[in-house]
Design a protein around this motif. Structure first.
Motif, PDB file in Angstrom:
ATOM      1  N   UNK A   1      25.656  -1.692  22.883  1.00 20.15           N
ATOM      2  CA  UNK A   1      26.638  -2.720  23.261  1.00 20.15           C
ATOM      3  C   UNK A   1      26.425  -3.172  24.704  1.00 20.15           C
ATOM      4  N   UNK A   2      26.097  -2.220  25.605  1.00 22.35           N
ATOM      5  CA  UNK A   2      25.803  -2.597  27.001  1.00 22.35           C
ATOM      6  C   UNK A   2      24.632  -3.576  27.046  1.00 22.35           C
ATOM      7  N   UNK A   3      23.574  -3.290  26.262  1.00 20.94           N
ATOM      8  CA  UNK A   3      22.376  -4.150  26.265  1.00 20.94           C
ATOM      9  C   UNK A   3      22.720  -5.573  25.830  1.00 20.94           C
ATOM     10  N   UNK A   4      23.571  -5.660  24.797  1.00 18.99           N
ATOM     11  CA  UNK A   4      23.941  -6.991  24.297  1.00 18.99           C
ATOM     12  C   UNK A   4      24.706  -7.769  25.374  1.00 18.99           C
ATOM     13  N   UNK A   5      25.545  -7.053  26.130  1.00 15.41           N
ATOM     14  CA  UNK A   5      26.286  -7.723  27.199  1.00 15.41           C
ATOM     15  C   UNK A   5      25.352  -8.107  28.350  1.00 15.41           C
ATOM     16  N   UNK A   6      24.370  -7.234  28.642  1.00 17.56           N
ATOM     17  CA  UNK A   6      23.375  -7.583  29.671  1.00 17.56           C
ATOM     18  C   UNK A   6      22.666  -8.880  29.295  1.00 17.56           C
ATOM     19  N   UNK A   7      22.352  -8.998  28.010  1.00 20.72           N
ATOM     20  CA  UNK A   7      21.560 -10.134  27.539  1.00 20.72           C
ATOM     21  C   UNK A   7      22.330 -11.449  27.613  1.00 20.72           C
ATOM     22  N   UNK A   8      23.665 -11.379  27.621  1.00 20.86           N
ATOM     23  CA  UNK A   8      24.419 -12.633  27.764  1.00 20.86           C
ATOM     24  C   UNK A   8      25.042 -12.752  29.153  1.00 20.86           C
ATOM     25  N   UNK A   9      24.691 -11.807  30.026  1.00 22.01           N
ATOM     26  CA  UNK A   9      25.076 -11.947  31.434  1.00 22.01           C
ATOM     27  C   UNK A   9      26.487 -11.511  31.771  1.00 22.01           C
ATOM     28  N   UNK A  10      27.124 -10.701  30.921  1.00 20.87           N
ATOM     29  CA  UNK A  10      28.497 -10.254  31.230  1.00 20.87           C
ATOM     30  C   UNK A  10      28.448  -9.290  32.428  1.00 20.87           C
ATOM     31  N   UNK A  11      29.103  -9.635  33.532  1.00 18.75           N
ATOM     32  CA  UNK A  11      28.914  -8.811  34.733  1.00 18.75           C
ATOM     33  C   UNK A  11      29.562  -7.420  34.660  1.00 18.75           C
ATOM     34  N   UNK A  12      30.613  -7.277  33.853  1.00 20.65           N
ATOM     35  CA  UNK A  12      31.301  -5.973  33.826  1.00 20.65           C
ATOM     36  C   UNK A  12      31.630  -5.556  32.385  1.00 20.65           C
ATOM     37  N   UNK A  13      31.464  -4.253  32.138  1.00 18.72           N
ATOM     38  CA  UNK A  13      31.897  -3.680  30.860  1.00 18.72           C
ATOM     39  C   UNK A  13      32.948  -2.617  31.156  1.00 18.72           C
TER      40      UNK A  13
END
Ligand code: GAP
Length: 514
Positions: A454-466
């Motif tokens: 899930x972190x990787x998917x957020x990295x790929x769309x540029x989400x700055x914080x999880x």
């Protein structure tokens, strides 16, 4: 053979499709050349860029107001603006490859190659002479460099003269003299150069007669010029003042194969700043500096921007430059800053028969203001953010990730809310946190798959914080916040989360740095 940057550009294009940023238009019918649609993440990023520009213009400057003019305008607008007669590209075809090119671009590229040769000579000599190397002296005396310079100056002067007088035969001759070959066929088997008008036309009303022919605007600026007096009078604006606008523009680009860099339907963010005649150069410098600052505070790297002065001025300008960005296809125009004189207002006055003058109460005199224009393509700005933030990284544990280091203020989603497990009340707690945050921050909720994925998917769309919600959250009301760029995690108490992330993702905070 594809270069590394060609590969990078291809990867960015496929990444932006795979992750919902940009799709080819009407793809199920095989797409439409040089037309694109923005997907769920692209639309958010685009809106954030617009907000960043709009707030900068209309909130940070109390003498700039925004309007939203129609795309269709009275056809005489385009006669007055010079677009009917002069908004042309000089095109040339190679008879062997059957490819079509812009003649002026071919020539500019040939000149750039000569510039590269000068640089190579300089580099070679600088290595040879070390500290004792004097660049100016070398350039002034080295016979090879002098010959390249002579060719560059001659080509620039001829290009300027040919473009200025719309002399197509002279452009063709220059292509022959520079021995330009087609990059595909490698031959010099060229057709003559022809003028091609870039405006799309259509008919208004039910009759397809010449009298009903109207154009899709090729720039948004004319909607500002024709409303100059409306805004000045109703807003009681005093020169100097500006009018800003964001909107669609259309150009029938012939050489259009660079993704969203050159599109047939695109969006512009333009601001016309009306000044007293004679003060335009001062304001031109002022806006160059302001606009460059607007770009640089985003943090995509100061070295990725540079000014480029126009040698061949557009029909309306007495000075002009580009802010270029270091795209994967090289340093290219991102934004134009133009001193447009009183060309547009004067011509609209002439063609409409209506006075378009400003009465200066302090000087007790009327005049047609001069105009400094800042004009940026929203899609090109989008591409600069996307390509400037795209990174393929090898991590310490040997794995790889693709991350979009989009400035948090522009990122499509600001925070992803991730319950560690889909049980034990963690999803419910995560939903509660989201319900509190969602009014201030665009949140993305996800509970499927392992947390690392899930972190990787957020990295790929540029989400700055999880934000990760785990069992400790239920005990002490804390969550972990993972930072996209450093991948570090810190434990934060839930009541502190909102203030912390709102500030970190705030467009206003970036604006304050300008
Ligand atoms: N009103 C002045 C004007 O339109 P321009 O240099 O032709 O000037 C301004 O365009 C900006 O619009 C460019 O710097 C670029 O960012 C964007 N632009 C122009 N043509 C474009 C195209 N075909 N596709 C995408 N963006 C374009």
């Amino acid at each position: 053979m594809a270069t590394q940057d060609d590969n990078l550009f291809r990867n960015i294009i496929s990444h932006s499709k795979e992750y919902g940023f940009i799709f080819p238009s009407s793809e199920i019918y095989d797409g439409l050349s040089a037309v694109y649609d923005y997907g769920q993440n692209g639309a958010e990023l685009k809106n954030n860029i617009k907000e960043y520009w709009w707030k900068f213009m209309t909130m940070l400057h109390d003498n700039i107001v925004g309007i939203d003019a129609a795309i269709f305008m009275h056809p005489t607008t385009w006669k007055a603006s010079g677009h009917v007669d002069a908004f042309n590209d000089p095109l040339i075809d190679n008879k062997d490859s059957k490819k079509r090119y812009r003649a002026d671009v071919l020539i500019e590229e040939a000149i750039a190659k000569l510039e590269d040769k000068v640089e190579k000579e300089v580099e070679k000599a600088s290595k040879k002479f070390g500290d004792a190397f004097n660049r100016k002296q070398f350039e002034d005396t080295n016979p090879r460099v002098l010959e390249y310079r002579r060719k560059i100056d001659d080509a620039n002067a001829r290009l300027k003269a040919a473009m200025g007088s719309s002399d197509m035969a002279a452009l063709k001759q220059l292509i022959i003299d520079l021995e330009i070959t087609d990059p595909i066929s490698g031959t010099r088997n060229w057709t003559d150069v022809r003028q091609f008008n870039l405006m799309f036309s259509t008919e208004i009303g039910s009759l397809a007669e010449e009298a009903n022919k109207i154009y899709l605007r090729p720039e948004t600026a004319q909607g500002i010029f024709v409303n100059f007096l409306n805004v000045q009078k109703t807003g009681r604006m005093k020169v100097p003042f500006g009018i800003a606008q964001i909107g669609k523009a259309f150009r029938n680009e012939i050489v259009a194969r660079q993704f969203i860099f050159r599109m047939r339907e695109f969006e512009q963010m333009e601001m016309q700043f009306f000044v007293q005649p004679g003060s335009e150069m001062e304001w031109y410098e002022h806006w160059k500096e302001r606009r460059m600052r607007w770009h640089k505070v985003l943090g995509l790297g100061d070295n990725n921007y540079r000014f480029f002065d126009h040698l061949n001025l557009a029909h309306y300008a007495n000075a002009a430059c580009d802010i270029q960005f270091n795209f994967p296809i090289g340093f290219k125009e991102l934004e134009g800053i133009h001193s447009r004189t009183d060309f547009d207002l004067r011509n609209h006055e002439k063609y409409s028969g209506k006075k378009l003058q400003y009465f200066d109460t302090e000087r007790n005199t009327s005049y047609i203001p001069y105009v400094i224009e800042t004009s940026i393509g929203l899609d090109r700005m989008f591409l600069s953010v996307l390509s400037g933030s795209y990174a393929e990284e090898k991590l310490e544990d040997g794995s790889e990730r693709v991350v979009l280091r989009i400035p948090p203020a522009l990122a499509p989603n600001k925070v992803a809310i991730l319950p560690l497990l889909r049980k034990d009340g963690l999803p419910e707690k995560a939903r509660k946190i989201m319900d509190d945050l969602k009014y201030d921050l665009r949140c993305f909720y996800e509970e499927k798959d392992a947390i690392g994925k899930r972190y990787r998917r957020q990295d790929a769309i540029g989400t700055p914080y999880c934000i990760t919600v785990d069992h400790q959250t239920l005990e002490d009301d804390t969550v972990t916040i993972r930072d996209r760029d450093s991948m570090k995690q810190e434990r934060v108490s839930i009541p502190e989360v909102k203030a912390k992330l709102t500030e970190a993702c705030s467009i206003n905070a970036v604006l304050r740095k300008i």
